[in-house]
Design a protein around this motif. Structure first.
Motif: not given
Length: 142
Positions: A48-49, A51-52, A55-56, A132, A135
């Protein structure tokens, strides 16, 4: 590099992204390690990290337990091949050698402690205790 520009996020693979502790039983027999790589488990929350972050930012995975001198050479090659500045990179790893290579190369470093607690008690290092936390930590560095 401003916050509107992408960073290159380099993740160390072993014990940062995946639990590769099973590899220790094979020592330096890399062929045997490769046969068992499918048994390595991805740490909870990593997918999940990534993937997030993807995006940037641009994500790269580096692998190889080779010592800080060779890692410095690898970092220099990445800088040259991608034609980027040191301020464009953040390295996320779990070992003192990762930190030393980044410190010597003047590259931002985030130490992770969920797979290996070698960095946990070093007050000089920015630490992420969970995937997490990476991020927010990247946000504070950018």
């Amino acid at each position: 590099m401003g916050t509107d520009r992408k960073k290159i996020i380099l993740f160390d693979m072993d014990m940062t992204l995946v639990d590769s502790s099973i590899a220790k039983q094979y020592g330096k027999n890399y062929k045997e390690v490769q046969k068992h790589i499918s048994e390595f488990a991805v740490f909870d929350g990593i997918k999940e990290v990534i993937e997030q972050l993807s995006e940037q930012h641009i994500i790269y995975v580096v692998s190889g337990n080779v010592g800080s001198t060779i890692k410095k050479v690898a970092l220099a090659n990445i800088l040259q091949n991608l034609n980027i500045s040191k301020s464009d990179i953040i390295y996320i790893g779990d070992e003192v050698d990762d930190y030393k290579a980044c410190q010597d190369s003047r590259i931002d470093f985030i130490g992770c402690v969920w797979g290996n607690d070698e960095l946990k008690h070093n007050s000089e290092i920015i630490i992420a205790n969970t995937p997490k936390e990476i991020i927010d930590t990247i946000g504070s560095i950018s």
